[in-house]
Design a protein around this motif. Structure first.
Motif: not given
Length: 428
Positions: A347-348, A351, A372-373
């Motif tokens: 996800a990081v 993004r 994580h974000l």
């Protein structure tokens, strides 16, 4: 600063967001944070939700994280604490519902509390203390095979009693039908015998309304989000809040869209199959996994060129049989942590690659990805359906998130939600 009348502590992010969304749909301003340290900085919202990933961590860790949330809400002067957990009462004999409730009883000063996991509209009901999914006892449903919290005993009085030294009793359905005064007398009698926890039979929506009327003034209440829908009208009748405000909407968010699925629930697998009819889906096989870094890099290489043509899906979701094989190799907790680490780190990277719209399937997966974000506070949209919450981050370059319970949602949820994020109404 105005004291909140309702402070919610949710044991996962999907449930916390669903609860906030219900309150917002009822015209209640509701703050939503994942970090208890931010509670003090929130404005004059009459309701505050603190959602943390505590459902399947160790009981000691869950108690410690819950204590931080509870102390922050009580320091703000919260009139009532509500402990939100799943409609299927997800827990084990080690906890975490019992130990967390023991702590909240102590901190809130409550004399007793009730447990209301039911969601009658979804056919999650409790009768004679036994939890049903539709016509099946929970112990005969697919939940018996849950990879982290298998529910093999349908008697919630027994389930909860194994988790706590506090005496557990039952509010049987005839008591609810007998009316509020009868319920209050029965509870007083049982409390005089040492009962402090009450599993509440709940079959119909009117049972939720009765329990809400019973508990609206209690210092502590626990349950699924469905009972929360019945509190706002009671608060208005009591003069605690003004008349309903207009439903707020979320802003539109552009950028690429991705589905990240970690849930192994049958509904999530169906939703992935439906999504794949129109969009590419990468399924990560944990049994063939190398290092996390290499798997994230490979998934990112797969996704980048495809994102130019529309949303994609990436999943560690598998059938229960495949999950069992992964657990045999990595252990129960190890398999879950591997999947969550892969999706969270992915996800990081996504993004950074321009993804701004995320649909996430699974409570534990949602918690990992939000962690994580680095997201600690969200603006939540009004209720979009059972088990579904939609929100945007409060920053100059916002990210839209839909955090979905693995077991819930329409089969076309993924595509429909990603598309809705492009428009001002934004919340399903």
């Amino acid at each position: 600063m105005t004291k909140p009348i309702f402070g919610v502590i949710a044991d996962d992010l999907t449930g916390g967001m669903e609860t906030a969304a219900m309150l917002i749909a009822a015209g209640i301003d509701c703050g939503f944070v994942t970090d208890p340290d931010l509670v003090a900085s929130l404005g004059d919202s009459p309701a505050i939700v603190v959602a943390q990933k505590t459902r399947v961590i160790s009981a000691d860790q869950a108690v410690a994280k819950t204590e931080s949330a509870a102390r922050a809400l009580l320091a703000r002067g919260a009139r009532q604490i509500f402990f939100k957990y799943c409609a299927t009462f997800d827990s084990t004999d080690r906890g975490n519902i019992g130990p967390v409730s023991d702590l909240l009883m102590q901190l809130s000063g409550a004399e007793y509390t009730a447990f209301c996991p039911a969601s009658p509209a979804l056919r999650r009901t409790v009768y004679n203390g036994h939890l049903f999914l539709g016509a099946e006892l929970i112990s005969e449903s697919p939940k018996r095979n849950d990879p982290l919290t298998p529910m093999t005993d349908p008697d919630l009085v027994r389930v909860l009693q194994r988790q706590t030294p506090t005496k557990v009793g039952l509010l049987a359905h005839p008591l609810l039908d007998a009316g509020l005064d009868h319920l209050k007398r029965a509870i007083a009698e049982e409390a005089a015998r040492g009962v402090r926890y009450f599993i509440a039979d709940t079959i119909y929506d009117r049972d939720l309304a009765m329990l809400a009327a019973l508990t609206s003034d209690w210092k502590l209440m626990t349950g699924n989000a469905t009972i929360v829908q019945h509190y706002p009208e009671i608060w208005r009748t009591q003069g605690l809040i003004p008349t309903a405000k207009t439903r707020p909407s979320l802003p539109a968010v552009g950028g690429a869209g991705v589905v990240l699925a970690g849930s192994c629930a049958e509904r999530t697998l169906e939703q992935l199959a439906e999504f794949e009819k129109r969009h590419p889906v990468l399924r990560i096989d944990l049994l063939k996994a190398g290092g996390v870094e290499s798997m994230v890099a490979a998934a990112l290489d797969w996704a980048r060129p495809r994102l130019e043509n529309g949303p994609v899906g990436i999943a560690t979701s598998e059938s229960y049989a495949a999950v069992n094989l992964a657990q045999q190799r990595y252990g129960r907790e190890g398999a879950a942590q591997l999947a969550e680490s892969i999706l969270g780190r992915l996800a990081v990277s996504l993004r950074s690659a321009g993804v701004r719209r995320f649909v996430v399937a699974g409570g534990e997966t949602s918690g990992s990805i939000v962690d994580h974000l680095g997201i600690r506070r969200l603006r939540v949209g009004p209720y979009g359906g059972p088990g579904i919450g939609t929100a945007v981050t409060e920053e100059d370059d916002p990210v839209a998130l839909c955090l979905k319970s693995g077991k819930l949602g329409p089969v076309d949820l993924f595509t429909r939600t990603l598309e809705s994020m492009l428009h001002p109404e934004g919340a399903n």
